[in-house]
Design a protein around this motif. Structure first.
Motif, PDB file in Angstrom:
ATOM      1  N   GLU A  35      25.677  16.954   3.781  1.00  0.00           N
ATOM      2  CA  GLU A  35      24.238  17.125   3.548  1.00  0.00           C
ATOM      3  C   GLU A  35      23.500  17.268   4.873  1.00  0.00           C
ATOM      4  O   GLU A  35      22.635  18.138   5.032  1.00  0.00           O
ATOM      5  CB  GLU A  35      23.682  15.934   2.769  1.00  0.00           C
ATOM      6  CG  GLU A  35      22.183  16.019   2.522  1.00  0.00           C
ATOM      7  CD  GLU A  35      21.606  14.759   1.885  1.00  0.00           C
ATOM      8  OE1 GLU A  35      20.436  14.808   1.479  1.00  0.00           O
ATOM      9  OE2 GLU A  35      22.315  13.723   1.799  1.00  0.00           O
TER      10      GLU A  35
ATOM     11  N   VAL B  49      21.319  20.582   5.983  1.00  0.00           N
ATOM     12  CA  VAL B  49      19.872  20.595   6.222  1.00  0.00           C
ATOM     13  C   VAL B  49      19.536  20.923   7.672  1.00  0.00           C
ATOM     14  O   VAL B  49      18.422  21.337   7.971  1.00  0.00           O
ATOM     15  CB  VAL B  49      19.165  19.295   5.766  1.00  0.00           C
ATOM     16  CG1 VAL B  49      19.390  19.061   4.278  1.00  0.00           C
ATOM     17  CG2 VAL B  49      19.582  18.096   6.576  1.00  0.00           C
TER      18      VAL B  49
ATOM     19  N   THR C  91      15.748  21.036   0.549  1.00  0.00           N
ATOM     20  CA  THR C  91      15.660  19.967  -0.438  1.00  0.00           C
ATOM     21  C   THR C  91      16.806  20.102  -1.442  1.00  0.00           C
ATOM     22  O   THR C  91      17.402  21.169  -1.578  1.00  0.00           O
ATOM     23  CB  THR C  91      14.317  20.021  -1.189  1.00  0.00           C
ATOM     24  OG1 THR C  91      14.222  21.265  -1.888  1.00  0.00           O
ATOM     25  CG2 THR C  91      13.146  19.880  -0.232  1.00  0.00           C
TER      26      THR C  91
ATOM     27  N   GLN D 274      21.671  16.789  -1.468  1.00  0.00           N
ATOM     28  CA  GLN D 274      22.389  15.531  -1.399  1.00  0.00           C
ATOM     29  C   GLN D 274      23.860  15.655  -1.818  1.00  0.00           C
ATOM     30  O   GLN D 274      24.722  15.025  -1.223  1.00  0.00           O
ATOM     31  CB  GLN D 274      21.690  14.488  -2.278  1.00  0.00           C
ATOM     32  CG  GLN D 274      22.254  13.108  -2.147  1.00  0.00           C
ATOM     33  CD  GLN D 274      21.417  12.098  -2.907  1.00  0.00           C
ATOM     34  OE1 GLN D 274      20.721  12.432  -3.857  1.00  0.00           O
ATOM     35  NE2 GLN D 274      21.476  10.857  -2.485  1.00  0.00           N
TER      36      GLN D 274
ATOM     37  N   TRP E 270      18.187  12.495  11.332  1.00  0.00           N
ATOM     38  CA  TRP E 270      18.169  12.133   9.913  1.00  0.00           C
ATOM     39  C   TRP E 270      16.846  11.472   9.543  1.00  0.00           C
ATOM     40  O   TRP E 270      16.264  11.779   8.501  1.00  0.00           O
ATOM     41  CB  TRP E 270      19.346  11.211   9.570  1.00  0.00           C
ATOM     42  CG  TRP E 270      19.433  10.944   8.098  1.00  0.00           C
ATOM     43  CD1 TRP E 270      19.224   9.771   7.468  1.00  0.00           C
ATOM     44  CD2 TRP E 270      19.753  11.901   7.087  1.00  0.00           C
ATOM     45  NE1 TRP E 270      19.391   9.922   6.113  1.00  0.00           N
ATOM     46  CE2 TRP E 270      19.717  11.231   5.856  1.00  0.00           C
ATOM     47  CE3 TRP E 270      20.054  13.259   7.099  1.00  0.00           C
ATOM     48  CZ2 TRP E 270      19.974  11.868   4.643  1.00  0.00           C
ATOM     49  CZ3 TRP E 270      20.321  13.889   5.892  1.00  0.00           C
ATOM     50  CH2 TRP E 270      20.274  13.199   4.684  1.00  0.00           C
TER      51      TRP E 270
ATOM     52  N   TYR F   8      14.230  14.080   9.209  1.00  0.00           N
ATOM     53  CA  TYR F   8      14.401  14.813   7.951  1.00  0.00           C
ATOM     54  C   TYR F   8      13.829  14.015   6.776  1.00  0.00           C
ATOM     55  O   TYR F   8      13.091  14.562   5.951  1.00  0.00           O
ATOM     56  CB  TYR F   8      15.889  15.119   7.721  1.00  0.00           C
ATOM     57  CG  TYR F   8      16.172  15.702   6.368  1.00  0.00           C
ATOM     58  CD1 TYR F   8      15.696  16.962   6.019  1.00  0.00           C
ATOM     59  CD2 TYR F   8      16.920  14.998   5.433  1.00  0.00           C
ATOM     60  CE1 TYR F   8      15.952  17.494   4.765  1.00  0.00           C
ATOM     61  CE2 TYR F   8      17.182  15.534   4.183  1.00  0.00           C
ATOM     62  CZ  TYR F   8      16.700  16.770   3.857  1.00  0.00           C
ATOM     63  OH  TYR F   8      16.950  17.304   2.611  1.00  0.00           O
ATOM     64  N   LEU F   9      14.158  12.731   6.701  1.00  0.00           N
ATOM     65  CA  LEU F   9      13.640  11.900   5.608  1.00  0.00           C
ATOM     66  C   LEU F   9      12.121  11.825   5.634  1.00  0.00           C
ATOM     67  O   LEU F   9      11.468  11.864   4.580  1.00  0.00           O
ATOM     68  CB  LEU F   9      14.251  10.502   5.677  1.00  0.00           C
ATOM     69  CG  LEU F   9      15.762  10.411   5.436  1.00  0.00           C
ATOM     70  CD1 LEU F   9      16.237   8.972   5.614  1.00  0.00           C
ATOM     71  CD2 LEU F   9      16.141  10.962   4.079  1.00  0.00           C
TER      72      LEU F   9
ATOM     73  N   LEU G  98      10.753  15.096   4.288  1.00  0.00           N
ATOM     74  CA  LEU G  98      10.858  15.112   2.823  1.00  0.00           C
ATOM     75  C   LEU G  98       9.727  14.313   2.195  1.00  0.00           C
ATOM     76  O   LEU G  98       9.083  14.776   1.249  1.00  0.00           O
ATOM     77  CB  LEU G  98      12.196  14.522   2.369  1.00  0.00           C
ATOM     78  CG  LEU G  98      13.431  15.392   2.447  1.00  0.00           C
ATOM     79  CD1 LEU G  98      14.661  14.583   2.045  1.00  0.00           C
ATOM     80  CD2 LEU G  98      13.312  16.634   1.574  1.00  0.00           C
TER      81      LEU G  98
ATOM     82  N   ARG H  54      12.599  15.837  -2.484  1.00  0.00           N
ATOM     83  CA  ARG H  54      13.711  14.920  -2.704  1.00  0.00           C
ATOM     84  C   ARG H  54      15.002  15.466  -2.137  1.00  0.00           C
ATOM     85  O   ARG H  54      15.174  16.665  -2.013  1.00  0.00           O
ATOM     86  CB  ARG H  54      13.888  14.683  -4.197  1.00  0.00           C
ATOM     87  CG  ARG H  54      12.659  14.067  -4.843  1.00  0.00           C
ATOM     88  CD  ARG H  54      12.695  14.184  -6.352  1.00  0.00           C
ATOM     89  NE  ARG H  54      13.897  13.629  -6.937  1.00  0.00           N
ATOM     90  CZ  ARG H  54      13.923  12.565  -7.730  1.00  0.00           C
ATOM     91  NH1 ARG H  54      12.816  11.956  -8.019  1.00  0.00           N
ATOM     92  NH2 ARG H  54      15.055  12.135  -8.226  1.00  0.00           N
ATOM     93  N   ARG H  55      15.914  14.553  -1.837  1.00  0.00           N
ATOM     94  CA  ARG H  55      17.242  14.927  -1.332  1.00  0.00           C
ATOM     95  C   ARG H  55      18.109  15.495  -2.439  1.00  0.00           C
ATOM     96  O   ARG H  55      18.995  16.309  -2.189  1.00  0.00           O
ATOM     97  CB  ARG H  55      17.948  13.700  -0.758  1.00  0.00           C
ATOM     98  CG  ARG H  55      17.324  13.187   0.501  1.00  0.00           C
ATOM     99  CD  ARG H  55      18.015  11.936   1.016  1.00  0.00           C
ATOM    100  NE  ARG H  55      19.463  12.112   1.087  1.00  0.00           N
ATOM    101  CZ  ARG H  55      20.334  11.140   0.847  1.00  0.00           C
ATOM    102  NH1 ARG H  55      19.932   9.936   0.509  1.00  0.00           N
ATOM    103  NH2 ARG H  55      21.621  11.359   0.938  1.00  0.00           N
TER     104      ARG H  55
ATOM    105  N   ASP I  73      17.430  10.416  -5.917  1.00  0.00           N
ATOM    106  CA  ASP I  73      17.494  10.002  -4.519  1.00  0.00           C
ATOM    107  C   ASP I  73      18.169   8.655  -4.369  1.00  0.00           C
ATOM    108  O   ASP I  73      17.994   7.763  -5.189  1.00  0.00           O
ATOM    109  CB  ASP I  73      16.091   9.931  -3.906  1.00  0.00           C
ATOM    110  CG  ASP I  73      15.555  11.311  -3.601  1.00  0.00           C
ATOM    111  OD1 ASP I  73      14.330  11.439  -3.511  1.00  0.00           O
ATOM    112  OD2 ASP I  73      16.343  12.261  -3.434  1.00  0.00           O
TER     113      ASP I  73
END
Length: 105
Positions: free
Chosen positions: A16, A20, A39, A42, A86, A89-90, A93, A99-100, A104
């Motif tokens: 993932e 991304v 998005t 995941q 990371w 990225y979160l 989002l 959402r991942r 999630d």
């Protein structure tokens, strides 16, 4: 994906995360500010991994993405900066209300 370098560094980079942060124009755009937030990645997997000369690899992901060429330098940078990238990225989002994945974690 686990990758080891000659200096002894070993990185475990989730699919993932690699997806991304694909270096492709589809993800990065063609200049600053043109990045496309990825998005729903995941559960993505790498289906194939092809060498590109002796300087890079090109993964084909289960979502059909296969245009990113990951140089060894880029993979090293991703490994070195994984935690901060990371987190960024979160945060992106969350800001976008995205959402991942379907659920999630």
């Amino acid at each position: 994906m686990e990758i080891a370098f000659g200096d002894g560094q070993v990185f475990r980079l989730p699919y993932e995360f690699l997806r991304v942060y694909s270096p492709s124009a589809e993800v990065r755009g063609h200049g600053p500010g043109q990045e496309v937030l990825q998005t729903g990645k995941q559960a993505v997997e790498i289906r194939a991994l092809e060498p590109v000369g002796s300087y890079a690899v090109q993964p084909n992901f289960s979502d059909g993405h296969g245009t990113g060429i990951y140089s060894w330098d880029y993979l090293y940078d991703l490994g070195t900066n994984r935690q901060s990238l990371w987190q960024t990225y979160l945060e992106r989002l969350e800001t976008a209300g995205a959402r991942r994945g379907t659920k999630d974690a």
